[in-house]
Scaffold this motif. Sequence first.
Motif, PDB file in Angstrom:
ATOM      1  N   ILE A 166      -7.359   1.377  -5.381  1.00 42.50           N
ATOM      2  CA  ILE A 166      -6.518   0.387  -6.061  1.00 42.50           C
ATOM      3  C   ILE A 166      -6.910   0.274  -7.529  1.00 42.50           C
ATOM      4  CG2 ILE A 166      -5.905  -2.058  -6.150  1.00 42.50           C
ATOM      5  CD1 ILE A 166      -6.274  -2.111  -3.076  1.00 42.50           C
ATOM      6  N   ASN A 167      -8.205   0.240  -7.788  1.00 43.18           N
ATOM      7  CA  ASN A 167      -8.687   0.139  -9.175  1.00 43.18           C
ATOM      8  C   ASN A 167      -8.241   1.342 -10.007  1.00 43.18           C
ATOM      9  OD1 ASN A 167      -9.941  -2.237  -8.498  1.00 43.18           O
ATOM     10  ND2 ASN A 167     -12.004  -1.371  -8.359  1.00 43.18           N
ATOM     11  N   ALA A 168      -8.319   2.522  -9.414  1.00 43.86           N
ATOM     12  CA  ALA A 168      -7.943   3.744 -10.137  1.00 43.86           C
ATOM     13  C   ALA A 168      -6.447   3.755 -10.446  1.00 43.86           C
ATOM     14  CB  ALA A 168      -8.319   4.974  -9.312  1.00 43.86           C
ATOM     15  N   LEU A 169      -5.649   3.339  -9.472  1.00 45.93           N
ATOM     16  CA  LEU A 169      -4.196   3.304  -9.680  1.00 45.93           C
ATOM     17  C   LEU A 169      -3.839   2.286 -10.764  1.00 45.93           C
ATOM     18  CD1 LEU A 169      -3.040   3.496  -5.947  1.00 45.93           C
ATOM     19  CD2 LEU A 169      -2.588   5.215  -7.719  1.00 45.93           C
TER      20      LEU A 169
ATOM     21  N   ALA B  77       0.828  -1.205   0.000  1.00 50.25           N
ATOM     22  CA  ALA B  77       0.000   0.000   0.000  1.00 50.25           C
ATOM     23  C   ALA B  77       0.863   1.256   0.000  1.00 50.25           C
ATOM     24  CB  ALA B  77      -0.924  -0.007   1.211  1.00 50.25           C
ATOM     25  N   THR B  78       1.930   1.231   0.776  1.00 49.10           N
ATOM     26  CA  THR B  78       2.824   2.385   0.847  1.00 49.10           C
ATOM     27  C   THR B  78       3.555   2.579  -0.482  1.00 49.10           C
ATOM     28  OG1 THR B  78       3.143   2.056   3.222  1.00 49.10           O
ATOM     29  CG2 THR B  78       4.795   3.391   2.065  1.00 49.10           C
ATOM     30  N   ALA B  79       4.067   1.483  -1.019  1.00 51.28           N
ATOM     31  CA  ALA B  79       4.842   1.563  -2.263  1.00 51.28           C
ATOM     32  C   ALA B  79       3.990   1.972  -3.457  1.00 51.28           C
ATOM     33  CB  ALA B  79       5.522   0.222  -2.537  1.00 51.28           C
ATOM     34  N   GLN B  80       2.725   1.549  -3.463  1.00 48.91           N
ATOM     35  CA  GLN B  80       1.875   1.782  -4.635  1.00 48.91           C
ATOM     36  C   GLN B  80       0.942   2.983  -4.487  1.00 48.91           C
ATOM     37  OE1 GLN B  80       2.657   0.228  -7.273  1.00 48.91           O
ATOM     38  NE2 GLN B  80       4.078  -1.136  -6.167  1.00 48.91           N
TER      39      GLN B  80
END
Length: 253
Positions: free
Chosen positions: A201-204, A34-37
């Motif tokens: 997450i989906n948007a990223l 989560a932090t990395a992405q």
Amino acid sequence: MKEILYNFSKARARNAQHVQFATDVLAAVPEETATAQGFAPQRTVFASATGDEQDCFQPDRGYLGTEEIEASDNKRDNIFYFYKHLIEAYANYCPDEVKKNAGRTLLFAIQEAGDVAKSDYASETAILSDLSAKLKQEPYAAALAEIGLSDAPTVIAEANDAFNAVYLKRSAEERDRKLGATMKTLRPVTDDAFNELAKAINALYAANELVTKDAEKSTALEKVIDDVNAIVVRFRKTISTASSASEEEEPAE
């Protein structure tokens, strides 16, 4: 294009199923990923909501301060036994009659306390508090001075107060759990947090697939999406099966 499934009703899930779903999703979304992405804020909110549900659903699970409470209680127990055995030794075996009589005087106060170390926490606190106050008064103060244990009341009181300070913190935590939010109010918060996490997450992932095209990012996000969706599919199947079984059990009108 891959995406986490989130737009479905979770209302039919039992509390246990809902907590387990949230717990499993949280485990499938590692904090470091989560932090990395770039979706750490959404995961933090979801983690907090999941933790609140776990606390509410399992109100009797261990407290963080349990070990500290046990250590503090053992310390005051040992101090009590230390002085008790010293006093018994003076009262029963001291060759000096003056000191022996001092020991016998003190033994009366110690015996009144009974087997205090085996009392419940609150009772032991009250008994030791009374004992330490009593030992500061005559004839006990003079008797303690006679055998060189004048510091006993203070040492007992300090250990007892140290325990009580820790125990009061635990009592406050128990109160907060008892008076805290219910599953009925917590579940929608968790659901909203999950939805926001999934959307992030989906948007990223979509942005990366359409614009950035970073292969490493794609791999990391795809793993999270696949892992979460596996939990979602199982969860939806579970609540669907349970709902169908419940309907079949209902008597026909």
